[in-house]
Design an enzyme around this catalytic site. Sequence first.
Site, PDB file in Angstrom:
ATOM      1  N   GLU A 147       7.725  15.322  89.285  1.00  0.00           N
ATOM      2  CA  GLU A 147       6.748  16.166  89.984  1.00  0.00           C
ATOM      3  C   GLU A 147       6.686  15.840  91.474  1.00  0.00           C
ATOM      4  O   GLU A 147       6.580  16.739  92.313  1.00  0.00           O
ATOM      5  CB  GLU A 147       5.366  16.053  89.338  1.00  0.00           C
ATOM      6  CG  GLU A 147       5.289  16.587  87.911  1.00  0.00           C
ATOM      7  CD  GLU A 147       5.724  18.039  87.730  1.00  0.00           C
ATOM      8  OE1 GLU A 147       5.732  18.822  88.708  1.00  0.00           O
ATOM      9  OE2 GLU A 147       6.054  18.406  86.589  1.00  0.00           O
ATOM     10  N   CYS A 178      20.773  15.941  94.206  1.00  0.00           N
ATOM     11  CA  CYS A 178      19.345  15.841  94.542  1.00  0.00           C
ATOM     12  C   CYS A 178      19.093  14.714  95.546  1.00  0.00           C
ATOM     13  O   CYS A 178      18.283  14.862  96.460  1.00  0.00           O
ATOM     14  CB  CYS A 178      18.514  15.641  93.275  1.00  0.00           C
ATOM     15  SG  CYS A 178      18.455  17.114  92.218  1.00  0.00           S
TER      16      CYS A 178
END
Length: 133
Positions: free
Chosen positions: A87, A124
């Site tokens: 998150e 990422c």
Amino acid sequence: CDPVRNQYNSTWILSQILTLVPQEECKILGVTSLDLYVPVLTFVFGEAQLDGRAALVSSFRLRDELYGLPKNPEKLKERLEKEAIHELGHTFGLIHCREPNCVMFTSTYAEEIDFKSRDFCPVCSAFLENKKR
């Protein structure tokens, strides 16, 4: 709490968390044991503002005992850690990744969280590195 669903709207909680962020450069992570949902999904493990400041995770559906299995505090801790990193990754602009081992891979079931790592994949990681510049 939504009286029909007996769950808590994560988007509303996220909006309340945002009022606690002291400055724009800060990120804030809310951690709860409440059962969370967004209207279009049955439940969520967490929610975050994409490229924003706030994120929220819940331990509620990460607990093995919810699924009739013995309590496993270590597995709960690992799942919660991965979901928190996931998150918070969204708050830095990362979207869901296609690499199953990447922490940004989306998880529909708690067991799926066990198969991904706590780490970002090379793609990422590179995105986050470029973001720092």
